[in-house]
Design an enzyme around this catalytic site. Structure first.
Site, PDB file in Angstrom:
ATOM      1  N   GLU A 257      -8.487   2.593  -9.181  1.00  0.00           N
ATOM      2  CA  GLU A 257      -9.349   3.776  -9.227  1.00  0.00           C
ATOM      3  C   GLU A 257      -8.598   5.089  -9.021  1.00  0.00           C
ATOM      4  OE1 GLU A 257      -9.197   3.032  -4.761  1.00  0.00           O
ATOM      5  OE2 GLU A 257      -8.998   1.890  -6.611  1.00  0.00           O
TER       6      GLU A 257
ATOM      7  N   HIS B 294      -4.796  -0.123  -6.317  1.00  0.00           N
ATOM      8  CA  HIS B 294      -5.895   0.829  -6.492  1.00  0.00           C
ATOM      9  C   HIS B 294      -6.070   1.229  -7.953  1.00  0.00           C
ATOM     10  CE1 HIS B 294      -6.879   1.982  -2.283  1.00  0.00           C
ATOM     11  NE2 HIS B 294      -5.605   1.741  -2.032  1.00  0.00           N
TER      12      HIS B 294
ATOM     13  N   CYS C  50      -7.921  -2.795  -2.193  1.00  0.00           N
ATOM     14  CA  CYS C  50      -7.206  -2.581  -0.942  1.00  0.00           C
ATOM     15  C   CYS C  50      -8.035  -3.058   0.252  1.00  0.00           C
ATOM     16  CB  CYS C  50      -6.808  -1.107  -0.829  1.00  0.00           C
ATOM     17  SG  CYS C  50      -5.532  -0.778   0.396  1.00  0.00           S
TER      18      CYS C  50
END
Length: 282
Positions: free
Chosen positions: A198, A196, A102
């Site tokens: 993560e 994302h 991002c």
């Protein structure tokens, strides 16, 4: 042992806002995942947006840099942005592998001569749908293991609008041409995703709550009550993925999002294909 520098993209105010809905900062989220994927790794956290930030370990003593998401806007500039661009530039020129999601992608693209700004096709909130490889992304190791099309957690208004010269755009979808990218600068290589990998679904839910007004203004939910109900469903699915298959069906969440090992492919690929080979050569 791997030494990984994890840079939080938020300024102090952004980190405090993040902590109102999450029990850890963006950098702490990344550090937890990195140490799960690489038990031999030690993560060193830094907040380079802050004027008083000091690197906990010299770049020359680190094996990689990871840059998190942020509520900042690259196009607005300012010292908090410039300091992060300077850190990523220094890491790449020193030959370090760098990964970012991002905000991290937007910073790397900007400092390499591209442009990041508000996406004219609109934001992505919750999930980026139907991502697929470009021709340049076919066979690229960052995307190893991904199916022909996949969804991924995503929370962004801004995006890379113009990729930098010489970069390789690896994946996109109908909302955004640059969902994954490789950028080379100096002796370093940057791999990153606009989405994302993560984020767990409970963190996606928390970040949606922070973005409630934006989600409604984008026309994705009729009102904030509907947004909070959607976020509740994501949170509940995270806590009971096997028992709440009804929620997975209703939200359209596939295994590429729901299964941590599949959701985090790009982070593991970064470690396996860029970071570890470099340490073995050293």
């Amino acid at each position: 042992m791997l030494h990984l520098l994890v840079a939080d993209g938020n300024d102090r105010a952004g980190r405090e806002t993040h902590l109102t809905v999450c029990d850890k900062t963006s950098a702490e989220t990344y550090a937890g995942i990195l140490t799960k994927l690489a038990p031999d790794a030690r993560c060193h956290l830094v907040a380079p947006a802050d004027a008083d930030a000091v690197l906990p370990r010299a770049l020359s003593e680190c094996d990689a840099l990871v840059l998190t998401g942020s509520i900042l806007h690259v196009e607005e500039g300012g010292p908090a942005v410039t300091r992060q661009c300077d850190l990523v530039r220094a890491a790449l020129e020193a030959g370090l592998p760098v990964f970012g999601s991002c905000w991290g992608v937007q910073v790397a693209a900007t400092l390499a001569g591209g442009r990041a700004a508000r996406n004219p096709r609109g934001p992505e909130y919750g999930l980026a749908r139907a991502i697929s490889r470009t021709e340049a992304g076919a066979g690229h190791p960052l995307l190893d293991g991904r199916p022909p099309a996949w969804d991924a957690p995503a929370i962004h208004d801004d995006a890379v609008i113009a990729p930098p010269p010489g970069s390789r755009v690896l994946a996109g979808n109908d909302r955004l041409d640059v969902q994954a990218i490789e950028i080379r600068l100096g002796d370093g290589v940057f791999w990153g995703t606009q989405y994302h990998p993560e984020l767990d679904l409970d963190e996606v839910a928390a970040m949606l709550r922070l973005s409630a007004q934006g989600v409604v203004e984008a026309g994705l939910c009729p009102d904030e009550a509907s947004l909070h109900a959607y976020a509740d469903a994501m949170r509940d699915l995270h806590h009971d993925p096997e028992g709440r298959r009804d929620l997975a069906w209703g939200l359209g969440v596939t295994a590429e999002v729901l299964v941590p090992e599949r959701r985090r492919r790009e982070i593991r690929n970064f470690l396996d294909h860029l970071v570890r080979p470099r340490t073995r050569r050293a």
